[in-house]
Each structure stands twice: as structure tokens, then as C-alpha cells.
Design a protein around this motif. Structure first.
Motif, PDB file in Angstrom:
ATOM      1  N   LEU A 485       0.473  -0.921  -0.092  1.00 11.72           N
ATOM      2  CA  LEU A 485       0.393   0.045   0.477  1.00 11.72           C
ATOM      3  C   LEU A 485       0.581   1.187   0.236  1.00 11.72           C
ATOM      4  N   SER A 486       0.056   1.858  -0.746  1.00 14.97           N
ATOM      5  CA  SER A 486       1.242   3.579  -0.998  1.00 14.97           C
ATOM      6  C   SER A 486       0.104   4.813  -0.494  1.00 14.97           C
ATOM      7  N   LEU A 487       0.302   5.643  -0.198  1.00 12.13           N
ATOM      8  CA  LEU A 487       0.075   7.245  -0.226  1.00 12.13           C
ATOM      9  C   LEU A 487       0.446   8.317  -0.524  1.00 12.13           C
ATOM     10  N   ASP A 488      -0.434   9.245  -1.271  1.00 14.90           N
ATOM     11  CA  ASP A 488       0.583  10.058  -1.796  1.00 14.90           C
ATOM     12  C   ASP A 488       0.263  11.836  -0.971  1.00 14.90           C
ATOM     13  N   GLN A 489       0.876  12.424  -0.694  1.00 15.17           N
ATOM     14  CA  GLN A 489       0.732  14.260  -0.296  1.00 15.17           C
ATOM     15  C   GLN A 489      -0.961  14.427   0.085  1.00 15.17           C
ATOM     16  N   TYR A 490      -1.636  13.927  -1.437  1.00 14.10           N
ATOM     17  CA  TYR A 490      -3.775  14.229  -1.211  1.00 14.10           C
ATOM     18  C   TYR A 490      -4.205  13.685   0.096  1.00 14.10           C
TER      19      TYR A 490
END
Length: 708
Positions: A485-490
Motif C-alpha cells: 500500500l502507498s499514500l500520496d501527499q493528497y
């Protein structure tokens, strides 16, 4: 060393279970695979600890830090780019999917320079050195994308733990299971061990951490020595620690301190009856190039709970989660059924100094059905050519013991990615694998881990009969989707996993461990998907490698994604070096042979796609919208929110009352959705400012007030 793993063998049996009184329907042969419910043993996977690191000085074949353009083998699709960057002498280095071996950092480095870099850590192939325990790294400047990046290769980073042969019997001679954490400076973690035989003697092993006196690219390459991270811990019954194969999380808090958490297990050998103890090491540092303050009383996971194969994630505020598989309470004996296992979770709020008791997340809490009725329209075979509706219990299991991934957000949301095998119970020992719930899932908590709900991300074509060797081959294990899993700045969530690029699912005609030179159309590819609403719904999955004749495995994805180009994720994986063949059915084909290290970039995700199972349709954004910043007035930070109905180029710029541009917050392509951006005005003076959103044919402006 040996990885604790679980054998779970599928077989296509096609036995008959008749739903009485229900009219039979013609059978769909692609949806009727029957699995065998086998009781399996907690066992270790062999790795010869005698593969010693030898001459550490013969590194002239590899570039050790100067910039190079990526001119190695490249592949590209409409939404992705992959390139070969290095090789490893065997595949053990990335065998644990819970260890992140690729990391992404975009921001100011430790010296204030703006950087956008990837960091990869792996066991490195040195041409003149036959050792398998050399730790290497590559950093890649991706400010202009991976396809235009410059890379910086670094060799023999654990050289200070030699030499060979060791004068001191407790001098480390081999690095294993490396991982990477990219912050304002790079970090490489690994465990280093001496020797031992998996049957007769334990391997003394400790976790180590290194960083760079510089940072990245031309400003990096001056690596520190290896810092031993278990100096505050001593196993209660061992003369020397045996810690190995552990995931690590490192963050930097707002006061400038670095915080380390590593979850390691003590290596047991055959005949040792004591429980397998996991320890959660933690440390902090004002300057990681000089020293770490290590907790001398770290948390050990209570062996009265059955807890295996952890994954860990932490945010910069000190909240973190450690997840694994197991169940509450001790487990009798050394065998278990996969259906006995559940997701287990622990949380911390103080950078890993203290943790909650492991909690079992039941299927009922997640909302995954444990039984079905006729109204659910689940069919099973009644003969070789017909099928009928089923009503009764279903079989549920997380099919692989290394299949969990955890990610925590700045808002203390917890996301757990995992695979699920699900299907009607055909008998006490068999079940039918059904597509309704089988595949890639994410468990979501919006209350700091107190409760979870499940979302079905994608139907995984899966691994069936032929993916595992027979019971007669001892060193056999099953890979699963290895979801990351990954998250971006938004705050947008991404998932990357392995699957087969098939719509019509068929059983493999060849063993997964066959000769990799053989062209087989059932090999795995890398897939990825994005959620714009916290995991409730997911876009259509994208195949970002599209190499059916190549089997990608040991998948890794950077935990930090990027919102540019309508969503960007960086990933890495291994492939077999095809220059040498192996015998058919060789169980070591994917682990003892030379591996190639690939890195990839995926971008431009679909704005919409299939809804997660049971999810409601998300609201449709019809117009561009720019919200009033909050708080307003503010000092010194405020949040700006906006909405985009379609994909396109977006600019968000701050101006002063004279109309002069003082800050560009966004200048990139973004997908349709809701966005939040934090403005830090610490360097601006008090006064009135304006912020303008330019997207499509719209220009929207609002006023804000900074008061210091």
C-alpha cells in the motif's frame, strides 16, 4: 537463513456437493477450483548460513556514486516504465514482503536542498566476489521521472562488519533482508549474522542501520558505519541474540528527532521448544550519523498470543501499527490450519516505546461473510458439466504467511492490505475457491485501530494447482499477491500487487518453479490501482509490466506515492537471470539463482472504476471548486481544499496584495477528485494574501489573512 512459512497445497478435485431441490446449471470451468484444507506445519525455509561474505575490496566493476543515465534494459507501456538497475546473487534478499526495500522521498533534504529521489537496498552481485551477503544500494533522481533519471549505485555497505574469515567468531560475515527508508537522508537496514545450520546450530544475528553523512545524488555516497540496533535487548535464554528478517519504520518528528522501530524475530532451530519471540526495538536520534539512543527495555510480543510475520508502519507524530497473522491466546503444538488465522493488530502512540496488546480482528468485524444462503447466488459443481446454488458455511483463509502490509496516515488511519481465499465448504477437507471474495483486500480503520472494515480491492486471478510442488519436495512455499500500500501527499491510497493477466482463469499447466527459460503464458505481472476516497472504492487495475513470459516476484512498492501525473507509484521486483537454466521442478530456481533487480514507475490512474464489494457509489464532482482556507486568519499553517471534476493540468499559486507571486503550491497534472494542500507561511510576513486555482478553463481566487 530459513523463512518461517506455511505450506498450503491446492488440488483440483471436482467433488460433488448438491444443493438439494435446486435446478443444476451448466458449470463454468474457470470458477470451480477446489482447494484442499490441509493441516500444515510451522516450519523454516532453508538458507545456507555458510555462504560467507569474502573479499570486500573487489568492487571496481560497479559504479560507486557518480551519476549515470539509466541505459540498462528498459520496458515501457502507456502508463508505466521499468528498468533493470542491478543484480543479486540470489533471491533471499527480498523474500519477506513486509520489508520495504524501495522508498521514495520528495522534499527538502537534511541540508535544505529540494530533492526527489528513490532509494533501493538489496543483496548485491559483485562480479569478482562470490559472496551472497553484500549489501548494496541505488539512489535514483526522479524529479524528471524515472525514464529520465540519473542513478547512483553504492556497493558493499556492510563492509565494516567483515573481514572474512573473521578473527573473532562473533564477527558478522553476511548481510540479509535489507530494507530502505528515504527521509531527508537515506537509511538502509538489514540483519547481519555469523553462521549456523538450520538443523543443528543457531545463527547469531543482529539488526543494523546505516545512513549517509550527505544525502542523495551528488551530495551522497559517504555512508556511515553499521550501527547495531539491538544493543538494548538480550533474549532471556540465549547467549547471543538471533534477530533476523524484520520490517523497519523510521520517521522524523517535528522537533527534528529521528525515530526507529524494528520488529525482529529470534531464529529457532529444530528441537527448540520455546516460543518464537518477536521483539519491537525502538530508538531515537538527534543526529543519526553519530549515535542512537536505544531503548534498553523494548516491547516483546506476548508469546501467549499466536502472532506471526509482522508488518509495521509509523507516522511522524508517533502513532504506529504493527500487524501480523495469528490468533488471541497460545497455540498448541507446532501445526495449524490456515483458517485458524486472523489479522492481528497492535498500536503505539509514542514512537514504539509502548504497544497495545495484540488484538484479533474477526471476520465478522471486517464484514466478510462466513456463510452464504441461496439468495447470495453462489454456485458449486454438481457434476463435471453442471452446477447448483450453494447454501452453508464458507472457507476463509489468508493464503500466505507473509501476505500482510500495513500503512498508517498522518490522521491515524490504518490500512492493512492482504489476500483472502474464500469459497463454499465442499467437505470437511475441501472447498471451492470462489471469485466473490477471493483476491486482494484492504482492512480500513478510521479510529486508530479500534475497529476495522473490509473492502475488496480486486479479484485476483490467483495461483492454483501447479503453482506449488508436491509434498515430496520439502523446500516449497507459495507466493501470494504480495500486496503493498502507498499514500500520496493528497491522502489518496494506492495498492500494488502480483497477479496473472487473465480474464478467463485456468489452472497452470506448469509448475511455478519450472525452468524460467521456458515460455509460459501464465506468469505473473505487476498490477496497481488507486482509491480517491480512503479505500472505499478503487479504480480499474492497471497491468504495469505486461510481460507474460517473465515471472515477476519479490514485489516491493514505495510507501510514499506522488500525486503528480494523475497519480504516480514507484515499485521494484526481481526476475530470474535467464542466462542459466535449471532442471524442471527445481525448488531453488527462484531463490538460489542470480536475480535481476528492476525498478518501475506507474502513472495516470483511471479516475473511476469498479466499486469495492458492498461500497456505495461515490458522489460525482460536477464543477471546479475552491474552498476557503481553514483556519483563517492563520499562523503559520492553513489548509486549502479544492475539487476537480476531470483530470488535467492544475496550478495553485499564492499572491501578495501587489499581485506578486510568493509561492507555487501545485503545478502538475491531477486526476478528478478532492484535494487538500497545507500552506506553511512561516517565512512570509503578516498581511493579506490571495490564492488562485487554475484548472481547465476555470480560475478561482480566494483571500486569506496571515497574522503573526
Amino acid at each position: 537463513m530459513r523463512i518461517i512459512t506455511v505450506l498450503f497445497v491446492f488440488s483440483i478435485l471436482f467433488s460433488s456437493v448438491l444443493a438439494r431441490g435446486i435446478k443444476p446449471y451448466r458449470i463454468d470451468p474457470h470458477r470451480t477450483f477446489m482447494g484442499k484444507i490441509s493441516k500444515v506445519k510451522v516450519r523454516n525455509f532453508y538458507e545456507d548460513p555458510g555462504q560467507r561474505v569474502q573479499d570486500r575490496s573487489a568492487n571496481s566493476e560497479l559504479n560507486t556514486g557518480s551519476s549515470q543515465t539509466l541505459q540498462l534494459v528498459k520496458r515501457a507501456s502507456d502508463h508505466s516504465f521499468t528498468t533493470l538497475i542491478d543484480s543479486s546473487r540470489n533471491g533471499f534478499g527480498w523474500l519477506n514482503p513486509s520489508i520495504r526495500s524501495i522508498s521514495h522521498y520528495k522534499g527538502a533534504d537534511a541540508f535544505g536542498a529540494d530533492v526527489d529521489f528513490l532509494l533501493l537496498a538489496y543483496r548485491q552481485y559483485i562480479v569478482s566476489n562470490t559472496a551472497t551477503g553484500i549489501i548494496g544500494a541505488t539512489t535514483i533522481d526522479v524529479a524528471n521521472d524515472l525514464s529520465n533519471g540519473a542513478f547512483f549505485r553504492h556497493v558493499n555497505l556492510n563492509e565494516d562488519l567483515g573481514p572474512f574469515p573473521p578473527a573473532d567468531p562473533y564477527k558478522s560475515i553476511g548481510g540479509r533482508y535489507p530494507g530502505a527508508v528515504a527521509l531527508d537522508r537515506p537509511f538502509i537496514h538489514f540483519n547481519q549474522y555469523i553462521s549456523g545450520n538450520a538443523d543443528t546450530s543457531p545463527a547469531v544475528s543482529s539488526p543494523y542501520l546505516i545512513t549517509d553523512y550527505g544525502t542523495y545524488g551528488n551530495n551522497g555516497g559517504a555512508w556511515t558505519g553499521s550501527y547495531q540496533m539491538d544493543q538494548g535487548y538480550q533474549h532471556w535464554n540465549f547467549e547471543k541474540n538471533r534477530l533476523w528478517n524484520g520490517p523497519v519504520s523510521i520517521v522524523k518528528s517535528s522537533d527534528g528527532k529521528y525515530h526507529y522501530v524494528g520488529v525482529y524475530r529470534n531464529w529457532m532451530i529444530k528441537g527448540e521448544s520455546q516460543p518464537a519471540e518477536y521483539v519491537i526495538l525502538n530508538a531515537e536520534s538527534d543526529d543519526p550519523t553519530t549515535d542512537w539512543t536505544i531503548d534498553t527495555d523494548p516491547t516483546t510480543i506476548d508469546t501467549m498470543n499466536f502472532f506471526l510475520y509482522p508488518s509495521v508502519s509509523m507516522n511522524s507524530s508517533g502513532f504506529g501499527a504493527c500487524v501480523g497473522i495469528g490468533h488471541e491466546g497460545p497455540h498448541p503444538g507446532n501445526t495449524f490450519y490456515l483458517y485458524e488465522l486472523r489479522v492481528m493488530v497492535m498500536t503505539t502512540t509514542d514512537y514504539g516505546k509502548t504497544w497495545t496488546t495484540p488484538r484479533q480482528i474477526d471476520w465478522a468485524e471486517l464484514g466478510v461473510p462466513e456463510s452464504v444462503t441461496y439468495s447470495d447466488s453462489i454456485y458449486i459443481p454438481t457434476s463435471d458439466t453442471t452446477q447448483a446454488l450453494y447454501q452453508g458455511d464458507v472457507y476463509l483463509a489468508i493464503p500466505n504467511n507473509h501476505g500482510l502490509d500495513v500503512l498508517v496516515s498522518d490522521d491515524q488511519d490504518v490500512y492493512v492490505g492482504y489476500d483472502l481465499t474464500w469459497g463454499p465448504q465442499a467437505s470437511d477437507s475441501t472447498y471451492y475457491r470462489d471469485y466473490h471474495e477471493c483476491g486482494v483486500h484492504v482492512a480500513i480503520s478510521n479510529d486508530g485501530g479500534a475497529s476495522f472494515e473490509d473492502k475488496h480491492m480486486a479479484i485476483n486471478n490467483g495461483f492454483f494447482e501447479g503453482d506449488s510442488l508436491s509434498d515430496a519436495v520439502e523446500d516449497n512455499f507459495i507466493f501470494n499477491s504480495e500486496v503493498d500500500l502507498s499514500l500520496d501527499q493528497y491522502g489518496y491510497l494506492y495498492a500494488t500487487w502480483l497477479d496473472r493477466p487473465h480474464v478467463n482463469i485456468e489452472p497452470a499447466e506448469h509448475l511455478r518453479y519450472n525452468d524460467p527459460n521456458e515460455t509460459i503464458g501464465l506468469k505473473t505481472d505487476v498490477f496497481t490501482s488507486r482509491s480517491l476516497d480512503g479505500g472505499e472504492t478503487w479504480s480499474w487495475k492497471m497491468n504495469v509490466t505486461q510481460t507474460q513470459s517473465v515471472d515477476e516476484y519479490e514485489l516491493k512498492a514505495a510507501m510514499v506515492a506522488d500525486g503528480k501525473d494523475n497519480g504516480t507509484v514507484y515499485f521494484a521486483y526481481s526476475t530470474i537471470d535467464p542466462s542459466t537454466s535449471v532442471s524442471q521442478g527445481d525448488p531453488d530456481a527462484y531463490t538460489y539463482r542470480t536475480n535481476r533487480i528492476w525498478v518501475g514507475q506507474a502513472w495516470d490512474y483511471p479516475d473511476s472504476g469498479a466499486l469495492a464489494i458492498g461500497a456505495k457509489s461515490r458522489p460525482v464532482i460536477k464543477t471546479y471548486r475552491l474552498e476557503q482556507n481553514y483556519p483563517n486568519p492563520f499562523n503559520p499553517t492553513t489548509t486549502i481544499s479544492y475539487e476537480l471534476p476531470v483530470s488535467g493540468k492544475v496550478r495553485l499559486v499564492v499572491y501578495n496584495v501587489l499581485g506578486q507571486k510568493v509561492r507555487t503550491l501545485i503545478d502538475e497534472k491531477q486526476g478528478a477528485g478532492k484535494y487538500k494542500m497545507t500552506l506553511d507561511a512561516s517565512e512570509l510576513s503578516s498581511g493579506v494574501y490571495f490564492y488562485r486555482l487554475s484548472a481547465g478553463k476555470s480560475d478561482l481566487t480566494r483571500k486569506m489573512i496571515l497574522i503573526k
